[in-house]
Design an enzyme around this catalytic site. Structure first.
Site, PDB file in Angstrom:
ATOM      1  NE  ARG A  68      -3.365  -3.018   2.330  1.00 53.97           N
ATOM      2  CZ  ARG A  68      -3.989  -3.330   1.842  1.00 53.97           C
ATOM      3  NH1 ARG A  68      -4.409  -3.044   0.805  1.00 53.97           N
ATOM      4  NH2 ARG A  68      -4.427  -4.623   2.181  1.00 53.97           N
ATOM      5  N   GLY A  90       1.273  -8.046   8.267  1.00 55.35           N
ATOM      6  CA  GLY A  90      -0.120  -9.347   8.963  1.00 55.35           C
ATOM      7  C   GLY A  90      -0.448 -10.576   9.196  1.00 55.35           C
ATOM      8  CG  ASN A 112     -10.365 -10.659  11.973  1.00 48.33           C
ATOM      9  OD1 ASN A 112      -9.556  -9.848  11.155  1.00 48.33           O
ATOM     10  ND2 ASN A 112     -10.458 -12.133  11.980  1.00 48.33           N
ATOM     11  CG  ASP A 139     -12.074 -11.782   8.045  1.00 50.63           C
ATOM     12  OD1 ASP A 139     -11.505 -11.489   8.559  1.00 50.63           O
ATOM     13  OD2 ASP A 139     -12.363 -12.552   7.040  1.00 50.63           O
ATOM     14  CG  ASN A 171     -11.475  -4.987   2.732  1.00 57.92           C
ATOM     15  OD1 ASN A 171     -10.291  -4.744   2.834  1.00 57.92           O
ATOM     16  ND2 ASN A 171     -12.461  -5.881   3.108  1.00 57.92           N
ATOM     17  CD1 TRP A 172      -8.124  -3.367   1.621  1.00 59.14           C
ATOM     18  CD2 TRP A 172      -7.263  -1.729   0.455  1.00 59.14           C
ATOM     19  NE1 TRP A 172      -8.185  -3.600  -0.372  1.00 59.14           N
ATOM     20  CE2 TRP A 172      -7.392  -2.393  -0.510  1.00 59.14           C
ATOM     21  CE3 TRP A 172      -6.494  -0.473   0.508  1.00 59.14           C
ATOM     22  CZ2 TRP A 172      -6.390  -1.622  -2.415  1.00 59.14           C
ATOM     23  CZ3 TRP A 172      -5.900   0.645  -0.959  1.00 59.14           C
ATOM     24  CH2 TRP A 172      -6.491  -0.653  -2.006  1.00 59.14           C
TER      25      TRP A 172
END
Lengths: 242, 542
Positions: free
Chosen positions: B134, B193, B262, B307, B394-395
């Protein structure tokens, strides 16, 4: 409740266990042979699909489906043959994939676990508030559906049916209308194929109206309204349509 | 590749061998000039609101392509084999007329005036999960980026040469890294992650050496505050909750705001007991960036089982709420709810459902948190749940327009059937929509349909002082909307859908809007003035 719990316990006991040692060996074999296209985690890449959604993997037990498949591959889709893999290597790969499935999706029960609903209540729902009988008939299009589809496929068939071609009618400023099968539509353009097979497209701002008929509209509209009990009952009814 | 190298050589032959001296100091990061975009969101608040107005609602219909540039990262990279990882998801940085961006394993410096490559850095082929990259952080004349296999790498912004690399996690444990490092003061904030059951963390590294400064664990130490919200220490110490996006920063309060992931596994014990919340997963947290100490936390999804992480950008803004001026933080969260908090204390102010079909909770508790309905967990006969795991959002970078007091996000109407029986297909293709939320009421004041093509929609948003909102739809259109009404003011078909959040900047008196679709950047600007009129037009724009 007691009965249900014992049934679930019984079916859980039948679920195949993955041998961790085989899965560990399989991870290495998969990494060397398969991961470049299917990804190190078997979740797929641009070149090849996510194996954790593959019906072949779901059906496989100890390599019995994957083995014959890997012998030939699927050359037309770019999947080469892996005939050189020994049967033990294939079953190790299968163990790895089943372990990945368990990691990603949790422990799975046999599909009979879906069948907790009341078939009579499901019939009443089918003919009543579910409005299924508006389009479907247990002796017509749904005859034998309980034999043709397993419980999970049957559930997904009514909850999230596969997309079907949508029909569209485009009305031009002159009042003339053109109808056909919707080929593409977004906010700015619409395209259809008419009954003669001819492709037409328009900028949407240049036409008077665009009317789309989605054959699945009724299914989509039901989603906010179903209760889980209604879904379970409906399934219990549909599996009786042998 | 040869051709690109030759071209790079040509550039160096025609121009001085190094770029202008970059000197991005803390003051620049706090108050970025209009000709820069030095952090993931352009500045620390996460508003993604630009004060530029040369392109505005009265002239946007003449917006035109200034340049497009395609990036090929060569056959040597594993990223090329990875579906999601090969897309430009990064928000580029802009410093001194140079754009810096990433695709997994790859960093480029390109000319913001032309899109031409200046240098390209490739990280070695590796088998880590290539979900995305990102973007970068910049401090002084040094760039920072994460590799999929969990190295923080510092490059010289002038020529792309590597200064150092440090490993922050072990790829053998299936860690993967995708977020853009964020520089705050003398800290490089990074986190990996992981999809497995493992303890989650965020780290601060020294910008000069890469040395570890502090590590904050999402899952608390045994006996520490928050640990009582877990069934047992063993579960907690591998409870997950990775903050897989970067966050936002308030320099006056010296607080870093971050959304955590999560908890895992999704069927971890126990079910809803009073203490089963799994702190600090799926939470908005405020950390002291100098120490890594938690100052406050607010959990948006107690004991998540679907999630629904809370990694979405916490957006900071100052505005009135119930007649009182407030320092606020808002999140349009993956779980389908909108949250507004006081960012000084973490006090809850407002919770609303921004996607009406959201059905995993049975109400809102006294602290404004959704109360999970555990009949909506995956169970043998199945439960129909909205949203499905990809989330109500989401992102996809959100935005806040301070003129209008509206927050914006791209969102998805989704359903899934959660069952533990068998394997199969459980979901409809999502229907995407841009929503505008009034921060005072939490109500959706308009929504704009973005289509229901099965392709994933991942476009982010920006808003500008020119009364414009830029984003992309699910069929490959890039659009300018009226932020008050959601009406489309301009669009162009890019042929592929937008994969990052647009940015905007001023260069030579001309405002650009830059967006990426898969492996191509598109820069838009108003048409250049006719020859001879250039000086006056340029002066006017300034």
């Amino acid at each position: 409740m007691v009965l249900l719990v014992s049934t679930v316990t019984a079916v859980r006991a039948q679920a195949p266990a993955v041998d961790p040692a085989a899965a560990a060996r399989g991870k290495g074999i998969f990494g060397a042979n398969c991961s470049f296209c299917h990804g190190a985690q078997a979740t797929g890449t641009e070149q090849a699909p996510n194996l954790l959604r593959s019906p072949l993997v779901f059906q496989d037990k100890g390599g019995d489906v994957l083995g014959p498949f890997l012998k030939t591959g699927r050359p037309t889709l770019g999947m080469p043959s892996f005939a050189s893999l020994a049967p033990a290597q294939v079953s190790d790969i299968a163990a790895f994939l089943h372990q990945r499935l368990t990691e990603v999706r949790g422990k799975r029960l046999p599909e009979a676990a879906l069948l907790v609903g009341n078939a009579d209540a499901g019939r009443a729902y089918f003919n009543g508030p579910g409005k299924c009988s508006t389009c479907h008939s247990p002796t017509g299009d749904l005859a034998g559906i309980g034999t043709k589809l397993q419980p999970l496929a049957l559930t997904t068939a009514f909850l999230t049916p596969q997309a079907k071609p949508e029909q569209v009618r485009v009305t031009l400023p002159s009042g003339e209308a053109v109808s056909g099968t919707l080929k593409f539509m977004d906010e700015f353009t619409v395209a259809l194929i008419d009954s003669s097979g001819t492709y037409h497209s328009w900028v949407r701002s240049s036409v008077k109206s665009v009317d789309v008929t989605d054959p699945l509209a009724a299914h989509k509209e039901m989603l906010p309204h179903y209760t889980d009990t209604e879904i379970h009952n409906l399934l219990a009814y549909l599996v009786t349509l042998k | 590749m040869k051709r690109l190298l030759l071209f790079s050589s040509l550039i160096f032959a025609l121009f001085p061998p190094t770029l202008p001296a970059q000197n991005v100091d803390s003051a620049t990061l706090l108050h970025p000039p209009a000709d820069s975009w030095p952090t993931y969101n352009g500045e620390y608040s996460g508003q993604r609101f630009s004060k530029l107005d040369q392109i505005n609602s009265s002239n946007v219909n003449s917006l035109a392509l200034a340049w497009a540039s395609h990036f090929d990262f060569g056959a040597q990279s594993f990223a090329q084999q990875a579906n999601e990882g090969r897309r430009i998801k990064a928000s580029p940085l802009l410093v001194d007329g140079v754009l810096y961006f990433t695709i997994t394993d790859n960093v480029w410096a390109i000319d913001a005036r032309s899109g031409r490559e200046i240098w390209h850095y490739a990280w070695p082929n590796n088998n880590a999960i290539h979900v995305a990259n990102r973007g970068l952080g910049i401090y002084g004349s040094w760039l920072y980026f994460m590799t999929p296999d969990d190295y923080l790498v510092s490059l010289n912004a002038k020529d792309g040469t590597e200064r150092w690399r440090v490993q922050i996690a072990d790829v053998k444990q299936d860690f993967f890294s995708a977020s853009a490092p964020l520089i705050i003061g003398n800290h490089v904030l990074v986190g990996p992650g992981n999809n497995d059951d493992i303890r989650a963390f965020l780290e601060s590294r020294d910008p000069a050496t890469g040395a570890l400064q502090w590590r904050w664990w999402v899952d608390p130490d045994p006996g520490a505050p928050g640990s009582q919200t877990w069934s047992d220490n063993a579960t907690m110490m591998k409870g997950g909750g990775f903050p897989w996006l970067n966050g936002t920063y308030d320099s006056e309060l010296n607080l870093y705001y971050l959304g955590t992931g999560n908890g895992v596994p999704m069927d971890r014990p126990p079910h809803p007991t009073p203490d089963g919340d799994s702190l600090y997963t799926a939470s908005i947290v405020a950390l002291n960036p100098d120490t890594g100490k938690l100052v406050w936390a607010y959990q948006v999804t107690p004991h998540d089982t679907h999630d629904y992480d809370a990694a979405q950008m916490p957006i900071l803004f100052d505005a009135e709420f119930n007649g009182k001026p407030r320092k606020l933080v808002a999140q349009i969260s993956r779980n389908g709810y909108f949250f507004l908090l006081d960012r000084v204390t973490g006090e809850h102010l407002l919770t609303t459902k921004f996607m009406p079909q959201t059905n995993w909770a049975k109400g809102i508790d006294a602290q404004g948190r959704p109360i999970p309905d555990y009949t909506k967990d995956a169970n043998p006969p199945g439960a129909l749940v909205s949203p499905y795991p990809i989330g109500a959002t989401n992102w996809w970078a959100p935005s806040y327009d301070p003129k209008l007091g509206l927050l914006y996000a791209n969102a998805a109407r989704t359903w899934a059937y959660f069952t533990t029986a068998g394997y199969g297909r459980f979901r409809f293709p999502p229907q995407y929509v841009t929503v505008a939320i009034d921060y005072k009421t939490g109500k959706v004041v308009w929504s704009h349909e973005l289509g229901d093509q099965s392709a994933v929609l991942i476009a982010g948003l920006i808003t500008t002082a020119g009364n414009l909102l830029f984003t992309g739809d699910s069929t490959g259109n890039f659009m300018a909307l009226d932020p008050s009404t959601g009406k489309t003011l301009w669009h162009v078909g890019l042929g592929q859908y937008v994969t990052n959040a647009p940015i905007t900047y001023m260069l030579d008196g001309r405002q650009y809007v830059l967006v990426a679709a898969n492996d191509t950047f598109f820069a838009f600007a108003l048409p250049e003035p006719p020859a001879g009129a250039g000086q006056s037009a340029s002066a006017k724009h300034r």
